[in-house]
Scaffold this motif. Structure first.
Motif, short mmCIF file in Angstrom:
data_model
loop_
_atom_site.label_atom_id
_atom_site.label_comp_id
_atom_site.label_asym_id
_atom_site.label_seq_id
_atom_site.Cartn_x
_atom_site.Cartn_y
_atom_site.Cartn_z
N PHE C 29 0.87 -1.15 0.03
CA PHE C 29 0.06 -0.08 0.11
C PHE C 29 0.90 1.28 0.13
N TYR C 30 2.07 1.27 0.46
CA TYR C 30 2.84 2.17 0.32
C TYR C 30 3.75 2.48 -1.00
N LEU C 31 3.18 3.53 -1.85
CA LEU C 31 3.56 3.72 -3.19
C LEU C 31 3.91 5.19 -3.23
N PRO C 32 5.08 5.54 -2.75
CA PRO C 32 5.49 6.99 -2.97
C PRO C 32 5.73 7.38 -4.71
N ILE C 33 5.37 8.68 -4.85
CA ILE C 33 5.78 9.20 -6.08
C ILE C 33 7.00 10.00 -5.95
N ILE C 34 6.73 11.04 -5.03
CA ILE C 34 7.73 12.22 -4.72
C ILE C 34 8.00 12.07 -3.44
N GLY C 35 9.36 12.07 -2.99
CA GLY C 35 9.93 11.97 -1.55
C GLY C 35 9.62 10.65 -0.82
N GLU C 36 10.15 10.38 0.18
CA GLU C 36 9.87 9.26 1.03
C GLU C 36 9.79 9.40 2.34
N GLY C 37 9.22 8.25 3.10
CA GLY C 37 9.08 8.60 4.60
C GLY C 37 7.66 9.20 4.59
N ASP C 38 7.53 9.86 5.82
CA ASP C 38 6.04 10.07 6.29
C ASP C 38 5.24 11.28 5.52
N TRP C 39 6.27 11.91 4.73
CA TRP C 39 5.74 13.20 4.01
C TRP C 39 5.83 13.00 2.65
N ALA C 40 5.96 11.84 2.08
CA ALA C 40 5.99 11.52 0.79
C ALA C 40 4.77 11.53 -0.05
N ILE C 41 4.73 12.02 -1.27
CA ILE C 41 3.55 12.19 -1.98
C ILE C 41 3.15 11.02 -2.55
N THR C 42 2.10 10.42 -2.25
CA THR C 42 1.78 8.90 -2.64
C THR C 42 0.87 8.80 -3.83
N GLU C 43 0.86 7.71 -4.41
CA GLU C 43 0.02 7.37 -5.60
C GLU C 43 -1.68 7.74 -5.10
N GLN C 44 -1.68 7.25 -3.76
CA GLN C 44 -3.09 7.26 -3.38
C GLN C 44 -3.39 8.62 -3.22
#
Lengths: 69, 98, 269
Positions: C29-44
């Protein structure tokens, strides 16, 4: 692998209430299907029976969190 | 807004039985979890502070009794319709349905 | 032979036959697009934004040229709207003051439904509500609304006192009040968010499990390749079943929100 024996115990403890809840609502559904006008009478009974059966499963859930020394 | 305007049969009978039963089950389970959790937690705290054992059990059992009693108060009264349709809402006194 | 040893034996058995099957974990479920960790912008997050844009466009488009004789699109839109307006808001809150809450409930229903259905719609195939943040955000809105409505209607003291059903013996009022208070302020919103999250999360995990198991069977011997056929059939059945669950969960979420609001606006005693 993670978890402990309490988790297994809780899993086992949910089997009984699951069967009970199934039986209660099966009886409720067949009762209402036979006599739809009996619904207001049967529904509180079904909900109470559900609550009492589900209580056993909740006991398992709560006891899982209680530290036993 | 008038009732006549919305004469679709399924819209007159309230939300679908299946879904409202699911919603009611969710609320009943919320009560059932809260009682033992809160009072068991209080019992655990009291045990810890007083240095004794056994209040946890008392708290869990008492909390469960309270939960079932509350569910009986809200849903267990025969004669009222716990589905929460418009007609019953008008004349029930304190059962806020669901 | 102890259980752990037996399980260990099983594990070595499965790794012995070529590359082992990797069970899907919540990490899918963790699908980051930009950045990573808690503040990543995810696909969701991206698809959540797309869902808002899409719904706004479709609804503005279909309601802009509302005519007395509706087009097919307008007719479908009206049916959808009436379902939320009459089937949920009016029937739960009562015909007296439900109109105020129709925009909120309809928005919740449409948004949650589309975000759930992303789980089976081909370009996305991932329910955005399967990330706990989305259900929490929806629940926070409902939480603020129903408490605010209740407090502004009855006053803070009246609202808190109204939690206990009247006509109880005095000694039991205290514990019941505690129970009702915790249920109202903590357990109910918690179950509201968790049931939506849990259903979407588990459903997506199931679909991924069947599809990845089927794909894995295809790479194995002939017996397993035959076994992959029922596995894919099962995956297709799960997709259909998930479609039903996704609709029902959006419905139940909105219905529960409406019933909480109904409890807050009901003038009892």
């Amino acid at each position: 692998m993670f978890g402990n024996l309490s988790l297994v115990g809780y899993g086992l403890a949910t089997i009984g209430p699951a069967i009970a809840v199934g039986l209660i609502f099966a009886a409720y559904i067949s009762g209402v299907a036979r006599q739809p006008e009996a619904r207001p009478l049967l529904q509180p009974i079904a909900i109470l029976g559900f609550a009492l059966a589900e209580a056993l499963a909740i006991f398992g859930l709560v006891l899982y969190f209680v530290p036993i020394r | 807004m008038s009732e006549r305007h919305l004469s679709d049969a399924e819209h007159r009978q309230g939300p679908s039985e299946f879904v409202s039963a699911d919603a009611m089950g969710a609320t009943a389970v919320a009560y059932l979890v809260t009682g033992p959790m809160v009072f068991g937690g209080l019992g655990l705290l009291a045990d810890h502070l007083l240095g004794i054992r056994g209040l946890v059990v008392l708290g869990i059992l008492g909390g469960m009794a309270l939960s079932v009693y509350t569910i009986w108060l809200r849903y267990g009264m025969t004669g009222t319709d716990p589905q929460g349709s418009d007609e019953s809402r008008a004349d029930t006194t304190h059962e806020e349905t669901l | 032979m102890s259980m752990a040893a037996a399980l260990g034996g099983l594990a070595t058995l499965s790794t012995a036959s070529g590359d082992s099957f990797e069970t899907p974990t919540p990490a899918i479920f963790y699908l980051p697009i930009i950045g990573e960790g808690d503040w990543a912008i995810t696909e969701q997050m991206f698809w959540g934004g797309v869902s808002v844009l899409l719904l706004s466009l479709v609804m503005v488009r279909l309601s802009a040229k509302a005519a007395v004789v509706p087009t097919k699109g307008q007719w479908m839109m009206e049916g959808f709207y009436n379902f939320a307006r009459n089937g949920i808001a009016r029937d739960m809150i009562g015909s007296k003051d439900f109109l105020r809450f129709v925009p909120l409930l309809f928005t919740l229903f449409a948004l949650i439904l589309l975000n759930n259905l992303f789980g089976i719609l081909p370009p996305v195939m991932n329910p955005t509500t399967g990330r706990i943040g989305f259900p929490i955000a929806f629940t926070v809105v409902v939480y603020v609304v129903y408490h605010w409505v209740g407090i502004s209607r009855k006053g803070l003291g009246g609202y808190l006192a109204g939690l206990v059903p009247p006509g109880l013996p005095g000694w039991i009022k205290g514990p019941i009040w505690v129970l009702e208070f915790i249920t109202f302020f903590i357990t109910r919103p918690l179950t509201l968010a968790l049931r939506l999250f849990g259903n979407m999360f588990a459903g997506h995990m199931l679909i991924v499990l069947f599809v990845s198991a089927g794909a894995y069977f295809l790479t194995q011997g002939i017996v397993f390749q035959l076994l992959s056929v029922p596995t894919f059939i099962m995956a297709a059945a799960m997709v259909l079943f998930e479609g039903l669950v996704q609709f029902l969960q959006a419905y139940v979420f909105t219905l529960l929100a409406a019933s909480y609001i109904a409890g807050a606006v009901a003038d009892d005693h």
